[in-house]
Design a protein around this motif. Structure first.
Motif, PDB file in Angstrom:
ATOM      1  N   ARG A 152     -12.599   0.689  -2.010  1.00 18.78           N
ATOM      2  CA  ARG A 152     -12.721   1.779  -1.056  1.00 18.78           C
ATOM      3  C   ARG A 152     -11.904   1.487   0.206  1.00 18.78           C
ATOM      4  NH1 ARG A 152     -16.399   5.994  -0.074  1.00 18.78           N
ATOM      5  NH2 ARG A 152     -16.345   6.510   2.131  1.00 18.78           N
ATOM      6  N   ILE A 153     -11.918   0.217   0.615  1.00 16.89           N
ATOM      7  CA  ILE A 153     -11.127  -0.182   1.788  1.00 16.89           C
ATOM      8  C   ILE A 153      -9.642   0.019   1.495  1.00 16.89           C
ATOM      9  CG2 ILE A 153     -10.531  -2.116   3.324  1.00 16.89           C
ATOM     10  CD1 ILE A 153     -13.475  -1.157   3.499  1.00 16.89           C
ATOM     11  N   ALA A 154      -9.231  -0.406   0.298  1.00 13.82           N
ATOM     12  CA  ALA A 154      -7.822  -0.255  -0.085  1.00 13.82           C
ATOM     13  C   ALA A 154      -7.438   1.217  -0.074  1.00 13.82           C
ATOM     14  CB  ALA A 154      -7.597  -0.855  -1.469  1.00 13.82           C
ATOM     15  N   ALA A 155      -8.309   2.066  -0.628  1.00  9.14           N
ATOM     16  CA  ALA A 155      -8.014   3.500  -0.674  1.00  9.14           C
ATOM     17  C   ALA A 155      -7.932   4.076   0.735  1.00  9.14           C
ATOM     18  CB  ALA A 155      -9.082   4.232  -1.480  1.00  9.14           C
ATOM     19  N   ALA A 156      -8.828   3.625   1.621  1.00 10.38           N
ATOM     20  CA  ALA A 156      -8.844   4.137   2.997  1.00 10.38           C
ATOM     21  C   ALA A 156      -7.542   3.781   3.707  1.00 10.38           C
ATOM     22  CB  ALA A 156     -10.036   3.575   3.756  1.00 10.38           C
ATOM     23  N   LEU A 157      -7.017   2.572   3.449  1.00 10.84           N
ATOM     24  CA  LEU A 157      -5.754   2.173   4.083  1.00 10.84           C
ATOM     25  C   LEU A 157      -4.587   2.974   3.527  1.00 10.84           C
ATOM     26  CD1 LEU A 157      -6.247  -1.704   4.294  1.00 10.84           C
ATOM     27  CD2 LEU A 157      -6.006  -0.115   6.222  1.00 10.84           C
ATOM     28  N   GLU A 158      -4.590   3.132   2.192  1.00 10.15           N
ATOM     29  CA  GLU A 158      -3.483   3.866   1.582  1.00 10.15           C
ATOM     30  C   GLU A 158      -3.476   5.330   2.017  1.00 10.15           C
ATOM     31  OE1 GLU A 158      -3.935   2.682  -2.493  1.00 10.15           O
ATOM     32  OE2 GLU A 158      -2.903   0.776  -2.088  1.00 10.15           O
ATOM     33  N   GLU A 159      -4.668   5.854   2.262  1.00 10.39           N
ATOM     34  CA  GLU A 159      -4.785   7.238   2.703  1.00 10.39           C
ATOM     35  C   GLU A 159      -4.050   7.482   4.032  1.00 10.39           C
ATOM     36  OE1 GLU A 159      -8.842   8.395   3.155  1.00 10.39           O
ATOM     37  OE2 GLU A 159      -8.404  10.491   2.674  1.00 10.39           O
ATOM     38  N   VAL A 160      -3.970   6.460   4.868  1.00  9.64           N
ATOM     39  CA  VAL A 160      -3.253   6.626   6.135  1.00  9.64           C
ATOM     40  C   VAL A 160      -1.874   5.969   6.091  1.00  9.64           C
ATOM     41  CG1 VAL A 160      -5.311   6.917   7.561  1.00  9.64           C
ATOM     42  CG2 VAL A 160      -4.407   4.615   7.152  1.00  9.64           C
ATOM     43  N   GLY A 161      -1.399   5.688   4.868  1.00  8.09           N
ATOM     44  CA  GLY A 161      -0.032   5.205   4.714  1.00  8.09           C
ATOM     45  C   GLY A 161       0.175   3.731   5.012  1.00  8.09           C
ATOM     46  N   LEU A 162      -0.885   2.914   4.897  1.00  7.13           N
ATOM     47  CA  LEU A 162      -0.715   1.475   5.090  1.00  7.13           C
ATOM     48  C   LEU A 162      -0.934   0.765   3.750  1.00  7.13           C
ATOM     49  CD1 LEU A 162      -2.777   0.933   8.381  1.00  7.13           C
ATOM     50  CD2 LEU A 162      -0.293   0.920   8.142  1.00  7.13           C
ATOM     51  N   PRO A 163      -0.221  -0.367   3.530  1.00  8.70           N
ATOM     52  CA  PRO A 163      -0.467  -1.106   2.299  1.00  8.70           C
ATOM     53  C   PRO A 163      -1.873  -1.707   2.286  1.00  8.70           C
ATOM     54  CG  PRO A 163       1.231  -2.183   3.638  1.00  8.70           C
ATOM     55  CD  PRO A 163       0.818  -0.958   4.373  1.00  8.70           C
ATOM     56  N   ALA A 164      -2.474  -1.788   1.101  1.00  9.64           N
ATOM     57  CA  ALA A 164      -3.837  -2.309   0.976  1.00  9.64           C
ATOM     58  C   ALA A 164      -3.944  -3.740   1.510  1.00  9.64           C
ATOM     59  CB  ALA A 164      -4.291  -2.236  -0.477  1.00  9.64           C
ATOM     60  N   GLY A 165      -2.837  -4.475   1.435  1.00  7.40           N
ATOM     61  CA  GLY A 165      -2.829  -5.863   1.882  1.00  7.40           C
ATOM     62  C   GLY A 165      -3.106  -6.028   3.378  1.00  7.40           C
ATOM     63  N   PHE A 166      -2.984  -4.962   4.140  1.00 11.91           N
ATOM     64  CA  PHE A 166      -3.267  -5.036   5.574  1.00 11.91           C
ATOM     65  C   PHE A 166      -4.728  -5.341   5.865  1.00 11.91           C
ATOM     66  CE2 PHE A 166       0.181  -3.203   8.467  1.00 11.91           C
ATOM     67  CZ  PHE A 166       1.178  -3.724   7.662  1.00 11.91           C
ATOM     68  N   ALA A 167      -5.593  -5.214   4.860  1.00 11.37           N
ATOM     69  CA  ALA A 167      -7.015  -5.526   5.050  1.00 11.37           C
ATOM     70  C   ALA A 167      -7.206  -6.958   5.549  1.00 11.37           C
ATOM     71  CB  ALA A 167      -7.780  -5.301   3.742  1.00 11.37           C
ATOM     72  N   ASP A 168      -6.274  -7.845   5.192  1.00  9.40           N
ATOM     73  CA  ASP A 168      -6.432  -9.252   5.580  1.00  9.40           C
ATOM     74  C   ASP A 168      -5.824  -9.569   6.940  1.00  9.40           C
ATOM     75  OD1 ASP A 168      -7.705  -9.851   3.217  1.00  9.40           O
ATOM     76  OD2 ASP A 168      -5.795 -10.136   2.157  1.00  9.40           O
ATOM     77  N   ARG A 169      -5.207  -8.581   7.588  1.00 11.84           N
ATOM     78  CA  ARG A 169      -4.564  -8.860   8.880  1.00 11.84           C
ATOM     79  C   ARG A 169      -5.521  -8.665  10.051  1.00 11.84           C
ATOM     80  NH1 ARG A 169       1.626  -7.179   9.512  1.00 11.84           N
ATOM     81  NH2 ARG A 169       2.358  -7.565   7.397  1.00 11.84           N
ATOM     82  N   PHE A 170      -5.133  -9.273  11.170  1.00 13.83           N
ATOM     83  CA  PHE A 170      -5.861  -9.058  12.426  1.00 13.83           C
ATOM     84  C   PHE A 170      -5.136  -7.984  13.241  1.00 13.83           C
ATOM     85  CE2 PHE A 170      -7.133 -13.374  11.281  1.00 13.83           C
ATOM     86  CZ  PHE A 170      -8.510 -13.280  11.457  1.00 13.83           C
ATOM     87  N   PRO A 171      -5.866  -7.295  14.150  1.00 17.31           N
ATOM     88  CA  PRO A 171      -5.222  -6.229  14.930  1.00 17.31           C
ATOM     89  C   PRO A 171      -3.930  -6.656  15.632  1.00 17.31           C
ATOM     90  CG  PRO A 171      -7.579  -6.145  15.279  1.00 17.31           C
ATOM     91  CD  PRO A 171      -7.309  -7.367  14.423  1.00 17.31           C
ATOM     92  N   HIS A 172      -3.866  -7.885  16.155  1.00 13.59           N
ATOM     93  CA  HIS A 172      -2.664  -8.270  16.905  1.00 13.59           C
ATOM     94  C   HIS A 172      -1.458  -8.470  15.985  1.00 13.59           C
ATOM     95  CE1 HIS A 172      -4.067 -12.338  15.770  1.00 13.59           C
ATOM     96  NE2 HIS A 172      -2.783 -12.580  15.716  1.00 13.59           N
ATOM     97  N   GLU A 173      -1.693  -8.499  14.690  1.00 13.59           N
ATOM     98  CA  GLU A 173      -0.577  -8.641  13.753  1.00 13.59           C
ATOM     99  C   GLU A 173       0.009  -7.292  13.331  1.00 13.59           C
ATOM    100  OE1 GLU A 173      -1.712 -12.757  11.462  1.00 13.59           O
ATOM    101  OE2 GLU A 173      -2.727 -10.932  10.846  1.00 13.59           O
ATOM    102  N   LEU A 174      -0.473  -6.229  13.959  1.00 15.55           N
ATOM    103  CA  LEU A 174       0.015  -4.881  13.651  1.00 15.55           C
ATOM    104  C   LEU A 174       0.719  -4.297  14.869  1.00 15.55           C
ATOM    105  CD1 LEU A 174      -1.934  -5.225  11.255  1.00 15.55           C
ATOM    106  CD2 LEU A 174      -2.865  -2.995  11.777  1.00 15.55           C
ATOM    107  N   SER A 175       1.632  -3.372  14.619  1.00 20.10           N
ATOM    108  CA  SER A 175       2.247  -2.667  15.742  1.00 20.10           C
ATOM    109  C   SER A 175       1.250  -1.638  16.266  1.00 20.10           C
ATOM    110  CB  SER A 175       3.529  -1.980  15.290  1.00 20.10           C
ATOM    111  OG  SER A 175       3.213  -0.821  14.542  1.00 20.10           O
TER     112      SER A 175
END
Ligand SMILES: Nc1ncnc2c1ncn2[C@@H]1O[C@H](COP(=O)(O)OP(=O)(O)OP(=O)(O)O)[C@@H](O)[C@H]1O
Ligand SMILES: Nc1ncnc2c1ncn2[C@@H]1O[C@H](COP(=O)(O)OP(=O)(O)OP(=O)(O)O)[C@@H](O)[C@H]1O
Ligand SMILES: [Mg+2]
Ligand SMILES: [Mg+2]
Lengths: 281, 251
Positions: free
Chosen positions: B117-140
């Motif tokens: 469900r988390i993977a689907a939620a990320l893909e729904e907003v155009g992010l790769p599912a792998g971003f689940a393992d990142r921290f906020p400061h690692e994103l733009s």
């Protein structure tokens, strides 16, 4: 722009996470007195360029450049102490999330007065008056109330203007403004842009304006650098000159109230990726 | 879907009191998308925060989906409306991975939050599912804002309150996110209340646009009014005119 080059950057490259992420990939920038805009999609490396110039990236980021000179000084060579002196005085960064660059446990008044003490050599009372005056200049209503407020008690747009006010006190040579107007309403935006313009004109400063608002940037800046995946893909004087398919995609993605559409155009990322793999970008 | 009567909010007391919202009424039908524009500091975010239960001490009445909202919300109240905030950084816990942020949001509302469900939620907003393992400061900034939108959508509320949801996004991602928001609205019959400084965004997204000035609504515009640069109050006219900066430089 005769001899008054302020910033000269050649082949700036920034890697995160042991080189796995190349956030900035060989960027060249040259800037004298005047206004350069940087636009480009989210994650293209705009803020990373700004932070690299200020040497504000975390230690695990690797920053390299053939040349990174500011006012004739090599920034990569400076000690952290000298760099610290430059920041906020000769060069200044207005961050994208203004309220997080303010200290949450000090009032706005204390922080702005500190800037006035540091840059203008003011004493207490004078510094407080200068703080009030600068808040008025960035068009904050009720500056006295805001001076006594903590960062979480002011709105997003007020936070951005506080940051701009502190920067104006320092009269820097180079200002990097990262989305300085994105939290401002359009009428205040015009006035903040006027303030930045005045600073460039009066102090002969260089301004790098990072923004996703392409129309605003093109109306305000003399040159626009378009970034895509860590690289500058083209530099323009007007949007009309845009040739790169990426830039054209950005322009057509903007909503226009005079031409309503049901769905907005989005860039064809597959075509971009293909072009990129063929070395066309 | 949303009924606000005589909403009134004051911060502080006595001499330092700041009367921010001054008795506003607002009625939004199911599936409608309404915008609020206005000067920085006029109280737009405060209105949204009181709708979603983040402000205490408001007066007046707020109804969402026919239910009266108490000052202190229960889970059933919170599931009716979710908010996407102005600061993508501030709304995400810096030490929580993105996946954790999303699963907590779902779990708090008593919903399932498995990795699929988390993977689907990320893909729904155009992010790769792998971003689940990142921290906020690692994103733009823009990537963080997509996470904030995913976090609101994962709760599947009928009402979404959007506070400058695209001000940190570049125009191409903005277009993707606005299309995404339009699609979800069509699909699920969502109701939106949209705060932004960008008049071209608000006229693209909203049927009706309220102009807020010093704690009250001073004018209501349609998207056509904005397109034709037509308003009745001087302030609204000024806003429209100022927003046209750079529009003529279009190729
Ligand atoms: N500290 C970090 N560690 C790892 N990766 C990072 C870090 N900071 C940024 N990045 C990555 O570097 C790339 C560039 O990020 P940057 O913040 O410079 O983008 P930007 O162009 O400013 O985007 P936006 O318009 O969304 O603010 C992104 O892919 C981002 O995920
Ligand atoms: N927690 C708080 N305590 C005291 N005052 C507050 C608090 N939050 C907001 N205010 C004040 O309330 C007023 C309205 O703030 P709000 O954040 O609603 O403005 P806004 O219209 O969303 O502005 P912006 O467009 O800049 O985001 C401002 O004067 C602000 O200083
Ligand atoms: Mg950025
Ligand atoms: Mg706000």
């Amino acid at each position: 722009m005769q001899n008054d080059q302020i910033l000269d950057v050649c082949n700036l490259t920034v890697r995160f996470a042991n080189g796995a992420v190349r956030a900035v990939d060989g960027v060249d920038l040259s800037l004298g007195r005047g206004k350069l805009g940087i636009v480009g999609e989210s994650g293209s490396g705009k803020s990373t360029v700004g932070r690299a110039l200020m040497r504000l990236l975390p230690p695990f980021a690797s920053v390299t450049a053939d040349r990174l000179s500011f006012d004739g000084q090599d920034l990569l060579d400076l000690s952290e102490r000298r760099m610290h002196k430059l920041r906020g005085a000769r060069m200044s960064l207005i961050m994208q999330d203004p309220r997080y660059s303010l200290n949450p446990v000090k009032t706005i008044g204390i922080q702005v007065a500190e800037a006035a003490r540091l840059h203008l050599g003011h004493r207490r009372k004078e510094a407080r008056d200068a703080a009030e005056a600068i808040l008025e200049r960035v068009r904050i209503r009720e500056p006295r109330r805001v001076l006594d407020a903590y960062p979480h008690q002011i709105s997003g747009g007020m936070g951005q203007r506080v940051m701009i006010g502190m920067m104006l006190l320092a009269k820097p040579r180079l200002v990097i403004a990262d989305e300085p107007t994105s939290a401002l309403d359009v009428s205040v935006r015009g006035e903040v842009l006027d303030l930045l313009d005045e600073m460039v004109e009066q102090e002969g400063a260089a301004l790098i304006l990072i923004s996703h608002d392409i129309r605003m940037v093109s109306a305000f800046c003399e040159r626009i650098a378009v970034m895509y995946k860590g690289r500058v893909v083209e530099e323009l004087a007007h949007l009309g000159e845009a040739e790169h398919i990426y830039t054209r995609g950005l322009i057509s993605a903007m909503p226009d109230p005079r031409l309503p559409v049901r769905r907005l155009k989005v860039p064809d990322r597959a075509a971009l990726a293909k072009l990129e793999s063929e070395g066309g970008i | 879907m949303i009924e606000i009567r005589q909403l009134d909010i004051t911060y502080g007391e006595g001499e330092t009191a700041n009367h921010v919202v001054r008795g506003i009424d607002l009625s939004i039908g199911e599936g409608e998308s309404v915008g609020i524009v206005g000067e920085s500091g006029c109280g737009k975010s405060t209105v949204l925060r009181s709708l979603v239960g983040l402000e205490r001490g408001w007066r007046g009445s707020i109804q969402i989906g026919g239910r009266d909202m108490p000052q202190v919300r229960r889970i059933a109240d919170l599931r009716l409306a979710q908010m996407v905030f102005q600061d993508p950084f501030g709304s995400l816990h810096p030490r929580h991975r993105i996946g954790t942020a999303l699963s907590e949001a779902a779990r708090c509302m008593g919903l399932r939050a498995d990795p699929d469900r988390i993977a689907a939620a990320l893909e729904e907003v155009g992010l790769p599912a792998g971003f689940a393992d990142r921290f906020p400061h690692e994103l733009s900034g823009g990537q963080r804002q997509r996470v904030a939108i995913a976090r609101a959508l994962i709760v599947e509320p009928p009402v979404i309150l959007l506070d400058e949801p695209t001000s940190a996004l570049d125009v191409s991602v903005q277009a993707e996110i606005l299309n995404l928001l339009s699609d979800r609205r069509e699909e699920r019959g969502l109701t939106y209340l949209f705060v932004t400084h960008d008049l071209s965004v608000v006229s693209h997204m909203c049927d009706r646009i309220l102009v807020m000035e010093k704690g009250v609504f001073s004018e209501e515009l349609t998207a056509d009014d904005i397109g034709a640069a037509r308003a009745t109050t001087p302030y609204a006219q000024h806003l429209i005119d100022a927003s046209l900066l750079g529009h003529d430089t279009n190729p």
